[in-house]
Design a protein around this motif. Structure first.
Motif, mmCIF file in Angstrom:
data_model
loop_
_atom_site.group_PDB
_atom_site.id
_atom_site.type_symbol
_atom_site.label_atom_id
_atom_site.label_comp_id
_atom_site.label_asym_id
_atom_site.label_seq_id
_atom_site.Cartn_x
_atom_site.Cartn_y
_atom_site.Cartn_z
ATOM 1 N N PRO A 116 0.234 -0.955 -0.190
ATOM 2 C CA PRO A 116 0.031 -0.162 0.006
ATOM 3 C C PRO A 116 0.991 1.183 -0.553
ATOM 4 O O PRO A 116 0.491 2.553 -0.018
ATOM 5 C CB PRO A 116 -0.644 -0.379 1.297
ATOM 6 N N CYS A 117 2.068 1.299 0.406
ATOM 7 C CA CYS A 117 3.121 1.966 0.046
ATOM 8 C C CYS A 117 4.121 2.340 -0.686
ATOM 9 O O CYS A 117 4.942 3.185 -0.862
ATOM 10 C CB CYS A 117 3.550 2.535 2.010
ATOM 11 N N LEU A 118 3.373 1.946 -1.667
ATOM 12 C CA LEU A 118 4.947 1.436 -2.709
ATOM 13 C C LEU A 118 4.189 2.467 -3.641
ATOM 14 O O LEU A 118 3.505 3.047 -3.989
ATOM 15 C CB LEU A 118 4.791 -0.338 -3.200
ATOM 16 N N SER A 119 5.635 3.015 -3.961
ATOM 17 C CA SER A 119 5.936 4.628 -4.796
ATOM 18 C C SER A 119 5.516 4.382 -5.570
ATOM 19 O O SER A 119 5.016 5.522 -6.924
ATOM 20 C CB SER A 119 7.156 5.447 -4.617
ATOM 21 N N PRO A 142 -2.545 -3.751 11.387
ATOM 22 C CA PRO A 142 -4.172 -3.605 11.238
ATOM 23 C C PRO A 142 -4.993 -2.841 10.187
ATOM 24 O O PRO A 142 -6.151 -3.361 10.260
ATOM 25 C CB PRO A 142 -4.789 -3.667 12.773
ATOM 26 N N ILE A 143 -4.005 -1.960 9.831
ATOM 27 C CA ILE A 143 -4.208 -0.139 9.488
ATOM 28 C C ILE A 143 -4.641 -1.262 8.032
ATOM 29 O O ILE A 143 -5.713 -1.209 7.072
ATOM 30 C CB ILE A 143 -3.823 0.777 9.554
ATOM 31 N N CYS A 144 -3.193 -1.726 6.894
ATOM 32 C CA CYS A 144 -3.471 -1.927 5.689
ATOM 33 C C CYS A 144 -3.087 -3.478 5.663
ATOM 34 O O CYS A 144 -3.154 -3.868 4.562
ATOM 35 C CB CYS A 144 -1.907 -1.591 5.053
ATOM 36 N N GLY A 145 -2.859 -3.849 6.650
ATOM 37 C CA GLY A 145 -3.122 -5.623 6.302
ATOM 38 C C GLY A 145 -1.296 -6.113 5.989
ATOM 39 O O GLY A 145 -1.495 -7.339 5.895
ATOM 40 N N MET A 146 -0.549 -5.847 5.325
ATOM 41 C CA MET A 146 0.407 -6.115 5.472
ATOM 42 C C MET A 146 1.127 -6.831 6.837
ATOM 43 O O MET A 146 1.691 -6.523 7.808
ATOM 44 C CB MET A 146 1.196 -4.806 5.108
ATOM 45 N N THR A 147 1.651 -8.076 5.817
ATOM 46 C CA THR A 147 2.884 -8.642 6.687
ATOM 47 C C THR A 147 4.186 -8.177 6.965
ATOM 48 O O THR A 147 4.955 -7.495 6.343
ATOM 49 C CB THR A 147 3.074 -9.931 6.718
ATOM 50 N N VAL A 148 4.495 -8.170 9.196
ATOM 51 C CA VAL A 148 5.814 -7.198 8.743
ATOM 52 C C VAL A 148 6.290 -8.339 9.796
ATOM 53 O O VAL A 148 6.213 -9.169 10.702
ATOM 54 C CB VAL A 148 5.826 -5.858 9.722
ATOM 55 N N GLY A 207 2.666 5.997 9.205
ATOM 56 C CA GLY A 207 1.188 6.137 9.008
ATOM 57 C C GLY A 207 0.469 6.108 9.615
ATOM 58 O O GLY A 207 -0.665 6.053 9.976
ATOM 59 N N CYS A 208 0.606 4.447 9.179
ATOM 60 C CA CYS A 208 -0.905 3.249 9.418
ATOM 61 C C CYS A 208 -0.515 3.377 11.279
ATOM 62 O O CYS A 208 -1.502 3.544 12.082
ATOM 63 C CB CYS A 208 -0.242 1.588 9.205
ATOM 64 N N ARG A 209 1.000 3.209 11.581
ATOM 65 C CA ARG A 209 0.921 3.672 13.042
ATOM 66 C C ARG A 209 -0.091 4.618 13.859
ATOM 67 O O ARG A 209 -0.894 4.394 14.626
ATOM 68 C CB ARG A 209 1.948 3.895 13.973
ATOM 69 N N GLU A 210 -0.157 6.003 13.314
ATOM 70 C CA GLU A 210 -0.761 7.554 13.136
ATOM 71 C C GLU A 210 -1.357 7.034 13.732
ATOM 72 O O GLU A 210 -2.732 7.517 14.835
ATOM 73 C CB GLU A 210 -0.196 8.929 12.914
#
Length: 316
Positions: free
Chosen positions: A102-105, A272-278, A300-303
């Motif tokens: 979701p944050c790839l440019s 939990p915001i974007c669903g990305m596995t980290v 951004g997702c954290r905030e």
């Protein structure tokens, strides 16, 4: 292309017996900050040495590299920019996985993840012909076969097997150590009659029955073996079967759920915001609320999660 410094670092890690993943960018579509041929090493704790893209790409590489380290299987990771469309099912095949970032440019990135794992250790106790044959043949199977003194044997986490071929010398102590250490395969070279007696002695000596039941005696697969080499072959066949069974239990299909971490590997989490596995490591953005730590792909997702939590009244 891997640099000389990166190659030396990989050799150092391999010499130390460390698990790691070589991540090689094989395709980079503009606009991206990475180029085809860029190489990085992903360590068992999630550390990335080298460059395989921006922060968000690193999260995907880290997460799936840890998974590759766990399964032992190489994988081609396709990272696509976020869109409303799901990746085509045809893109998800054996040996490849497609994720949306979701944050790839901009353009897509393809990274080949190749795990480099130390050979699993097999301890062989005894100075008998069968023990010698196991030591010789086992090396050809990609195993780290080590002769050990039964009185001083030290099984450790990560060992694959313990083979006791000592003809009665210190067997009880050695078998107990292997069982208590949780070694996946513990085999005793003995006749069925003598093996039954050894198992009975272990139980009477206080070793739990369920642990004693794990001992493979007579050790190996029944192939009608008679010579030391044939007996060693039957034992190693059983060890290979155990090795593959352990690896298959860790393996997962394409686009898997979050797996349990391998020994020494960093645990994984889902943003939990974007669903990305980290990877749940110190460098990953995180937030602890009410004693629960949540990990994110970016600040951004954290905030956003923090704002939602405050609105819901969750205490910090």
């Amino acid at each position: 292309m891997i640099t000389a410094a990166m190659s030396r670092r990989a050799e150092e890690l391999a010499a130390e017996g460390a698990s790691f993943v070589t991540a090689t960018v094989v395709r980079a579509q503009r606009p991206t900050s990475v180029q085809a041929g860029n190489v990085a090493l992903v360590l068992a704790d999630g550390t990335i040495e080298g460059f395989v893209g921006g922060v968000c790409s690193e999260h995907s590489v880290r997460a799936y590299a840890l998974q590759a380290m766990q399964t032992g299987q190489a994988v081609l990771l396709r990272i696509l920019p976020f869109s409303d469309d799901e990746p085509a099912a045809a893109d998800d095949v054996d040996g490849a996985v497609t994720v949306q970032n979701p944050c790839l440019s901009g353009g897509a990135i393809e990274v080949f993840l190749e795990p480099v794992l130390p050979a699993p250790r097999v301890l062989v106790v005894g100075e008998t012909p069968v023990a010698g044959a196991v030591l010789r043949i086992g090396q050809e199977l990609g195993l780290s076969v080590v002769g050990a003194d039964g009185a001083e044997v030290e099984p450790r986490r990560g060992d694959l097997a313990l083979v006791v071929a000592a003809h009665g010398r210190g067997e009880l102590h050695t078998l107990r150590r292997g069982l208590e250490a949780g070694v996946p395969y513990v085999g005793l070279v003995a006749s069925p009659k003598r093996g039954t007696g050894v198992l009975a002695e272990l139980r009477s000596d206080g070793v739990a029955a369920d642990l004693v039941a794990r001992i493979d005696v007579p050790a190996g697969i029944d192939i009608g073996a008679r010579t030391p080499a044939e007996i060693a072959l039957s034992i190693l066949a059983r060890i290979v079967a155990v090795r593959r069974e352990v690896r298959a239990d860790a393996a997962a299909p394409t686009q898997p759920p979050i797996p349990e971490p391998a020994a020494g590997a960093a645990p994984l989490a889902v943003d939990p915001i974007c669903g990305m596995t980290v990877a749940a490591v110190a460098s990953t953005p995180s937030l602890t609320l009410d004693g629960v730590t949540t990990y994110f792909c970016c600040e951004g997702c954290r905030e956003k999660f923090e704002a939602q939590s405050r609105h819901a009244g969750i205490p910090e």
